[in-house]
Structures are given as C-alpha cells and as structure tokens.
Design a protein around this motif. Structure first.
Motif, PDB file in Angstrom:
ATOM      1  N   TYR A  31      27.502  32.618  28.902  1.00 27.96           N
ATOM      2  CA  TYR A  31      28.060  32.518  30.251  1.00 27.96           C
ATOM      3  C   TYR A  31      29.524  32.964  30.266  1.00 27.96           C
ATOM      4  CZ  TYR A  31      29.671  30.697  34.674  1.00 27.96           C
ATOM      5  OH  TYR A  31      30.240  30.591  35.919  1.00 27.96           O
ATOM      6  N   TRP A  32      30.337  32.420  29.337  1.00 28.97           N
ATOM      7  CA  TRP A  32      31.761  32.770  29.307  1.00 28.97           C
ATOM      8  C   TRP A  32      31.974  34.235  28.950  1.00 28.97           C
ATOM      9  CZ3 TRP A  32      34.693  30.217  32.190  1.00 28.97           C
ATOM     10  CH2 TRP A  32      34.568  28.847  32.336  1.00 28.97           C
ATOM     11  N   THR A  33      31.113  34.796  28.126  1.00 26.87           N
ATOM     12  CA  THR A  33      31.213  36.222  27.802  1.00 26.87           C
ATOM     13  C   THR A  33      31.001  37.044  29.063  1.00 26.87           C
ATOM     14  OG1 THR A  33      30.424  35.822  25.558  1.00 26.87           O
ATOM     15  CG2 THR A  33      30.279  38.094  26.374  1.00 26.87           C
ATOM     16  N   THR A  34      29.993  36.691  29.851  1.00 26.35           N
ATOM     17  CA  THR A  34      29.723  37.392  31.107  1.00 26.35           C
ATOM     18  C   THR A  34      30.910  37.265  32.059  1.00 26.35           C
ATOM     19  OG1 THR A  34      27.356  37.043  30.851  1.00 26.35           O
ATOM     20  CG2 THR A  34      28.145  37.544  33.075  1.00 26.35           C
ATOM     21  N   GLU A  35      31.504  36.067  32.133  1.00 28.65           N
ATOM     22  CA  GLU A  35      32.683  35.876  32.989  1.00 28.65           C
ATOM     23  C   GLU A  35      33.824  36.803  32.558  1.00 28.65           C
ATOM     24  OE1 GLU A  35      33.463  33.785  35.879  1.00 28.65           O
ATOM     25  OE2 GLU A  35      31.309  34.135  35.842  1.00 28.65           O
ATOM     26  N   PHE A  75      31.500  36.901  22.556  1.00 26.63           N
ATOM     27  CA  PHE A  75      32.646  36.376  23.310  1.00 26.63           C
ATOM     28  C   PHE A  75      33.948  36.795  22.630  1.00 26.63           C
ATOM     29  CE2 PHE A  75      35.962  33.243  24.003  1.00 26.63           C
ATOM     30  CZ  PHE A  75      36.012  33.187  25.389  1.00 26.63           C
ATOM     31  N   ALA A  76      33.993  36.604  21.316  1.00 28.36           N
ATOM     32  CA  ALA A  76      35.203  36.950  20.563  1.00 28.36           C
ATOM     33  C   ALA A  76      35.546  38.424  20.743  1.00 28.36           C
ATOM     34  CB  ALA A  76      35.012  36.607  19.093  1.00 28.36           C
ATOM     35  N   GLU A  77      34.556  39.293  20.646  1.00 28.36           N
ATOM     36  CA  GLU A  77      34.809  40.724  20.801  1.00 28.36           C
ATOM     37  C   GLU A  77      35.259  41.074  22.216  1.00 28.36           C
ATOM     38  OE1 GLU A  77      31.125  42.393  19.342  1.00 28.36           O
ATOM     39  OE2 GLU A  77      31.925  42.469  17.288  1.00 28.36           O
ATOM     40  N   THR A  78      34.656  40.433  23.200  1.00 24.17           N
ATOM     41  CA  THR A  78      35.013  40.704  24.590  1.00 24.17           C
ATOM     42  C   THR A  78      36.452  40.297  24.874  1.00 24.17           C
ATOM     43  OG1 THR A  78      32.721  40.453  25.301  1.00 24.17           O
ATOM     44  CG2 THR A  78      34.410  40.214  27.004  1.00 24.17           C
ATOM     45  N   ILE A  79      36.826  39.101  24.489  1.00 23.77           N
ATOM     46  CA  ILE A  79      38.183  38.637  24.770  1.00 23.77           C
ATOM     47  C   ILE A  79      39.213  39.373  23.901  1.00 23.77           C
ATOM     48  CG2 ILE A  79      38.235  36.639  23.218  1.00 23.77           C
ATOM     49  CD1 ILE A  79      39.666  35.133  25.520  1.00 23.77           C
ATOM     50  N   ASP A  80      38.827  39.699  22.674  1.00 23.88           N
ATOM     51  CA  ASP A  80      39.737  40.422  21.784  1.00 23.88           C
ATOM     52  C   ASP A  80      40.085  41.795  22.355  1.00 23.88           C
ATOM     53  OD1 ASP A  80      41.102  40.760  19.127  1.00 23.88           O
ATOM     54  OD2 ASP A  80      39.631  42.381  18.947  1.00 23.88           O
ATOM     55  N   GLN A  81      39.113  42.480  22.904  1.00 25.45           N
ATOM     56  CA  GLN A  81      39.316  43.844  23.393  1.00 25.45           C
ATOM     57  C   GLN A  81      39.896  43.904  24.807  1.00 25.45           C
ATOM     58  OE1 GLN A  81      35.479  45.713  22.962  1.00 25.45           O
ATOM     59  NE2 GLN A  81      35.420  45.245  20.770  1.00 25.45           N
ATOM     60  N   ALA A  82      39.884  42.803  25.523  1.00 21.95           N
ATOM     61  CA  ALA A  82      40.316  42.802  26.923  1.00 21.95           C
ATOM     62  C   ALA A  82      41.806  43.083  27.064  1.00 21.95           C
ATOM     63  CB  ALA A  82      39.991  41.448  27.563  1.00 21.95           C
ATOM     64  N   ARG A  83      42.143  43.712  28.165  1.00 25.32           N
ATOM     65  CA  ARG A  83      43.538  43.896  28.565  1.00 25.32           C
ATOM     66  C   ARG A  83      44.052  42.537  28.997  1.00 25.32           C
ATOM     67  NH1 ARG A  83      47.962  45.910  27.947  1.00 25.32           N
ATOM     68  NH2 ARG A  83      49.253  46.407  29.721  1.00 25.32           N
ATOM     69  N   LYS A  84      45.298  42.214  28.621  1.00 22.55           N
ATOM     70  CA  LYS A  84      45.853  40.903  28.926  1.00 22.55           C
ATOM     71  C   LYS A  84      47.249  41.029  29.521  1.00 22.55           C
ATOM     72  CE  LYS A  84      43.334  39.427  24.898  1.00 22.55           C
ATOM     73  NZ  LYS A  84      42.986  40.783  24.459  1.00 22.55           N
ATOM     74  N   TYR A  85      47.545  40.136  30.446  1.00 18.99           N
ATOM     75  CA  TYR A  85      48.886  39.990  31.007  1.00 18.99           C
ATOM     76  C   TYR A  85      49.319  38.569  30.714  1.00 18.99           C
ATOM     77  CZ  TYR A  85      47.860  44.307  33.468  1.00 18.99           C
ATOM     78  OH  TYR A  85      47.526  45.605  33.761  1.00 18.99           O
TER      79      TYR A  85
END
Length: 186
Positions: A31-35, A75-85
């Motif tokens: 669920y959190w990965t999809t979010e 999840f780890a890969e998704t959040i790791d690769q995401a653009r962040k502010y």
C-alpha cells in the motif's frame, strides 16, 4: 496543478509516532509503495527526512541490509529513487535526490504544486501541521491502526482551525488497519 497528499499511520487514539502502530507487513508495504509511486516528489521536514534516509537510503554497497524482508525492497527502492524536497532552516545541505527548501513555506509549496505532474507527498508531523494550517493539503490519507498507544505525538495537534473533510476512499487490511482517504470540503 498537482495535488499535495498527506499520508501517515495513526493509532485509534490519534498517536502518529512511527513505532506506535502495527509493525509493517507485506500488505501495508505494498500500500505505502503504491502511495509513494503516485507522487512525483516527496516533501519532508528535517526530522522525517533524516529518519527516512537512515532507514530507506540504498547503502553504498548497493545491497539492501539483512534486516529488510524481500517484500520491503519495492518500498525501499521507490522511496530511495524518489525526488525529495526538504524544508529546513537548520540543514545547510541535503543529499539522497533531495533539494533544500528555504524561505517562505507557503510560497515555496505553492510553487511546487504548480509544477506539472501527478502529485506531491508529505509525511511526518510538524511540516504537515504547518501545511494544513496554510490550507495547502489537497488530500489526507490516514492508515488507522487498531492500537491504542496512550502516549506520543498526536495527529495535527495544535491545528489553528478545524478542517472539514469528505471521505473519498476506504481500504481495509487483513491486519485490522484501515486506510481512509479524505479531501477537504469545499
């Protein structure tokens, strides 16, 4: 304009400490990965940024740590690769695909929302409170955990004015947790 979505785990008594609810399981991690995948970028305050980076940044070795179960890796890969502010007045620099946001919070976030894309995601406690007070959050996602914590920080504690919300989606997990998606009324 891309929407700003606030998502967080919360106990039945409103506690939003990251360790107060149920331990993550395969269903909740999906669920959190999809979010996370629904967002073009993540918006963090300093504390949440540092906490998430320490847990979910890919190690220099490129190998995820042994404590991580196979079902946590997407999840780890998704959040790791995401653009962040990262909103912070104390950090002088950020890493991990991140850009520092300084100055007028309302103006900076309005600018980010005006960029093309599917949406922005914000988590944490302090920054979302400021964004809610500024009426900048377009969607609230609360994963309500079947736990009474009895202590800890509570959801949006200190909000200046009441925000009326309309329920737009609901998802029940096998664990007894329920994801509730709301949009501000009006």
């Amino acid at each position: 304009m891309r929407p700003l979505r606030y998502s967080i785990n919360v106990t039945l008594d409103g506690c939003c400490h990251h360790e107060a609810g149920l331990p993550p399981d395969e269903e909740s991690m999906r669920y959190w990965t999809t979010e996370m995948e629904r967002a073009d970028a993540l918006l963090f305050g300093r504390v949440t940024y540092e906490m998430m980076q320490s847990a979910w940044r890919r190690p220099v070795s490129g190998t995820w740590p042994d404590w991580m179960d196979e079902w946590e890796i997407p999840f780890a890969e998704t959040i790791d690769q995401a653009r962040k502010y990262v909103v912070s007045s104390t950090l002088s620099a950020v890493e991990w695909n991140a850009e520092l946001v300084r100055g007028d919070l309302e103006r900076a976030v309005r600018h980010l929302k005006q960029e093309p894309g599917e949406g922005l995601w914000v988590g944490g406690v302090t920054l979302p409170l400021a964004l809610a007070d500024l009426r900048l959050i377009d969607e609230y996602v609360f994963v309500v955990q079947p736990v009474v914590a009895g202590h800890g920080p509570t959801l949006l504690a200190g909000l200046r004015e009441r925000i009326q919300l309309d329920l737009v989606d609901r998802l029940e997990f096998r664990s007894g947790a329920t994801a509730l998606r709301y949009r501000p009324r009006g």
